[in-house]
Motif scaffolding. Structure first.
Motif, PDB file in Angstrom:
ATOM      1  N   GLN A 122     -81.911 -82.772-101.212  1.00 34.79           N
ATOM      2  CA  GLN A 122     -82.852 -82.550-100.105  1.00 34.79           C
ATOM      3  C   GLN A 122     -82.635 -83.533 -98.958  1.00 34.79           C
ATOM      4  OE1 GLN A 122     -86.658 -80.993-100.103  1.00 34.79           O
ATOM      5  NE2 GLN A 122     -86.811 -80.787-102.324  1.00 34.79           N
ATOM      6  N   ASP A 123     -82.273 -84.764 -99.265  1.00 35.01           N
ATOM      7  CA  ASP A 123     -82.065 -85.754 -98.205  1.00 35.01           C
ATOM      8  C   ASP A 123     -80.953 -85.332 -97.246  1.00 35.01           C
ATOM      9  OD1 ASP A 123     -84.080 -87.336 -99.216  1.00 35.01           O
ATOM     10  OD2 ASP A 123     -82.708 -88.663-100.321  1.00 35.01           O
ATOM     11  N   ALA A 124     -79.980 -84.567 -97.730  1.00 36.12           N
ATOM     12  CA  ALA A 124     -78.871 -84.126 -96.886  1.00 36.12           C
ATOM     13  C   ALA A 124     -79.322 -83.117 -95.835  1.00 36.12           C
ATOM     14  CB  ALA A 124     -77.767 -83.522 -97.755  1.00 36.12           C
ATOM     15  N   TYR A 125     -80.491 -82.528 -96.010  1.00 39.90           N
ATOM     16  CA  TYR A 125     -80.963 -81.487 -95.082  1.00 39.90           C
ATOM     17  C   TYR A 125     -82.096 -81.952 -94.170  1.00 39.90           C
ATOM     18  CZ  TYR A 125     -78.218 -78.225 -97.818  1.00 39.90           C
ATOM     19  OH  TYR A 125     -77.189 -77.567 -98.441  1.00 39.90           O
ATOM     20  N   LEU A 126     -82.534 -83.197 -94.324  1.00 30.12           N
ATOM     21  CA  LEU A 126     -83.639 -83.687 -93.498  1.00 30.12           C
ATOM     22  C   LEU A 126     -83.335 -83.486 -92.020  1.00 30.12           C
ATOM     23  CD1 LEU A 126     -84.553 -86.937 -95.451  1.00 30.12           C
ATOM     24  CD2 LEU A 126     -85.886 -84.823 -95.313  1.00 30.12           C
ATOM     25  N   PRO A 127     -84.303 -83.139 -91.209  1.00 32.16           N
ATOM     26  CA  PRO A 127     -85.747 -83.132 -91.471  1.00 32.16           C
ATOM     27  C   PRO A 127     -86.257 -81.863 -92.175  1.00 32.16           C
ATOM     28  CG  PRO A 127     -85.383 -82.541 -89.199  1.00 32.16           C
ATOM     29  CD  PRO A 127     -84.017 -82.839 -89.796  1.00 32.16           C
ATOM     30  N   GLU A 128     -85.373 -80.927 -92.499  1.00 31.18           N
ATOM     31  CA  GLU A 128     -85.813 -79.754 -93.251  1.00 31.18           C
ATOM     32  C   GLU A 128     -86.222 -80.187 -94.655  1.00 31.18           C
ATOM     33  OE1 GLU A 128     -83.003 -76.531 -93.161  1.00 31.18           O
ATOM     34  OE2 GLU A 128     -82.443 -76.991 -91.109  1.00 31.18           O
ATOM     35  N   GLU A 129     -87.228 -79.514 -95.200  1.00 36.11           N
ATOM     36  CA  GLU A 129     -87.721 -79.857 -96.539  1.00 36.11           C
ATOM     37  C   GLU A 129     -88.240 -78.610 -97.228  1.00 36.11           C
ATOM     38  OE1 GLU A 129     -90.440 -83.299 -96.951  1.00 36.11           O
ATOM     39  OE2 GLU A 129     -90.402 -83.300 -94.759  1.00 36.11           O
ATOM     40  N   PHE A 130     -88.248 -78.647 -98.556  1.00 36.86           N
ATOM     41  CA  PHE A 130     -88.935 -77.600 -99.299  1.00 36.86           C
ATOM     42  C   PHE A 130     -89.740 -78.218-100.427  1.00 36.86           C
ATOM     43  CE2 PHE A 130     -85.127 -77.898-101.955  1.00 36.86           C
ATOM     44  CZ  PHE A 130     -85.606 -77.680-103.236  1.00 36.86           C
ATOM     45  N   LEU A 139     -91.069 -73.823 -97.211  1.00 33.99           N
ATOM     46  CA  LEU A 139     -89.931 -74.358 -96.474  1.00 33.99           C
ATOM     47  C   LEU A 139     -90.369 -74.785 -95.080  1.00 33.99           C
ATOM     48  CD1 LEU A 139     -86.868 -74.876 -96.041  1.00 33.99           C
ATOM     49  CD2 LEU A 139     -86.710 -72.492 -95.279  1.00 33.99           C
ATOM     50  N   TYR A 140     -90.117 -76.043 -94.771  1.00 30.84           N
ATOM     51  CA  TYR A 140     -90.319 -76.555 -93.416  1.00 30.84           C
ATOM     52  C   TYR A 140     -88.951 -76.597 -92.759  1.00 30.84           C
ATOM     53  CZ  TYR A 140     -90.916 -79.913 -89.636  1.00 30.84           C
ATOM     54  OH  TYR A 140     -90.893 -80.532 -88.412  1.00 30.84           O
ATOM     55  N   GLY A 144     -86.477 -73.528 -86.954  1.00 28.35           N
ATOM     56  CA  GLY A 144     -86.597 -72.114 -87.281  1.00 28.35           C
ATOM     57  C   GLY A 144     -85.692 -71.710 -88.435  1.00 28.35           C
ATOM     58  N   LEU A 145     -86.010 -70.592 -89.031  1.00 30.30           N
ATOM     59  CA  LEU A 145     -85.293 -70.113 -90.206  1.00 30.30           C
ATOM     60  C   LEU A 145     -83.849 -69.736 -89.886  1.00 30.30           C
ATOM     61  CD1 LEU A 145     -85.976 -69.596 -93.206  1.00 30.30           C
ATOM     62  CD2 LEU A 145     -86.346 -67.211 -92.589  1.00 30.30           C
ATOM     63  N   GLY A 146     -83.626 -69.139 -88.738  1.00 27.02           N
ATOM     64  CA  GLY A 146     -82.286 -68.687 -88.363  1.00 27.02           C
ATOM     65  C   GLY A 146     -81.269 -69.798 -88.221  1.00 27.02           C
ATOM     66  N   ARG A 147     -81.725 -70.991 -87.948  1.00 21.61           N
ATOM     67  CA  ARG A 147     -80.822 -72.142 -87.785  1.00 21.61           C
ATOM     68  C   ARG A 147     -80.830 -73.080 -88.993  1.00 21.61           C
ATOM     69  NH1 ARG A 147     -82.876 -73.047 -81.796  1.00 21.61           N
ATOM     70  NH2 ARG A 147     -81.413 -71.666 -80.740  1.00 21.61           N
ATOM     71  N   SER A 148     -81.581 -72.721 -90.004  1.00 27.23           N
ATOM     72  CA  SER A 148     -81.790 -73.620 -91.132  1.00 27.23           C
ATOM     73  C   SER A 148     -80.636 -73.571 -92.133  1.00 27.23           C
ATOM     74  CB  SER A 148     -83.089 -73.247 -91.846  1.00 27.23           C
ATOM     75  OG  SER A 148     -83.212 -73.979 -93.047  1.00 27.23           O
TER      76      SER A 148
END
Length: 182
Positions: A122-130, A139-140, A144-148
């Motif tokens: 998860q740390d590799a995707y910050l600031p995205e989180e689930f 999912l934060y 947006g979802l299209g760029r996540s």
């Protein structure tokens, strides 16, 4: 006794394929004996009242009817108002402070455990989180979802093996709670 449900159809009316017109979906659900049928948007949400069946049996019934009527299979998850309300209420992110396009819920057809997601750093995707919830994943995705990139990873078949998974943005999550509560 009747219960209000939402049927979440996965992967219809996307990119011009697997077309299920919402008027036809409403008719199909009414023909199955369900009452007060309404749809929301074109992306596969229907709300109805029913006095028979479980969530699983209703999902199977709807999936079979769609395949018979439209000639292709569609994964369906059915959830009642109490469940949908509990998912909205249990959101681990500050939904009121975020734009609806930044927050999503993936509904699963069965319980999932954290072990399913251990390969994801998860740390590799910050600031995205689930975060996991009750047969759901929050999912934060601030862009947006299209760029996540995290959403892309979470949607891989090996992650979702053995379960139906379908994602809705926060506006839809809230609207389904409202529609099933009426």
């Amino acid at each position: 006794m009747t219960t209000r449900y939402a049927a979440l159809l996965r992967g219809i009316n996307v990119g011009g394929s697997r077309k299920v017109p919402m008027a036809d979906l409403r008719t199909l659900l009414a023909d199955l004996g369900h009452d007060d049928v309404r749809t929301y948007l074109q992306s596969g949400q229907a709300v109805f009242s029913s006095g028979h069946g479980s969530e699983e049996s209703l999902a199977g019934e709807i999936a079979r009817a769609i395949e018979k009527r439209f000639g292709f299979g569609v994964d369906v998850i059915v959830r009642d108002h109490a469940y949908l309300r509990s998912i909205a209420d249990a959101c681990p992110f500050p939904a009121a402070d975020l734009e609806p396009k930044q927050l999503h819920v993936t509904y699963f057809s069965a319980p999932v455990t954290a072990e399913r997601f251990t390969e994801i750093d998860q740390d590799a995707y910050l600031p995205e989180e689930f975060r996991l919830g009750d047969q759901a994943l929050y999912l934060y995705a601030p862009n947006g979802l299209g760029r996540s990139k995290l959403a892309e990873h979470l949607s891989k078949p090996r992650i979702n093996k053995g379960v139906i998974a379908t994602t809705r943005n926060w506006n839809t999550v809230v609207k389904l709670v409202e529609m099933t509560g009426a």
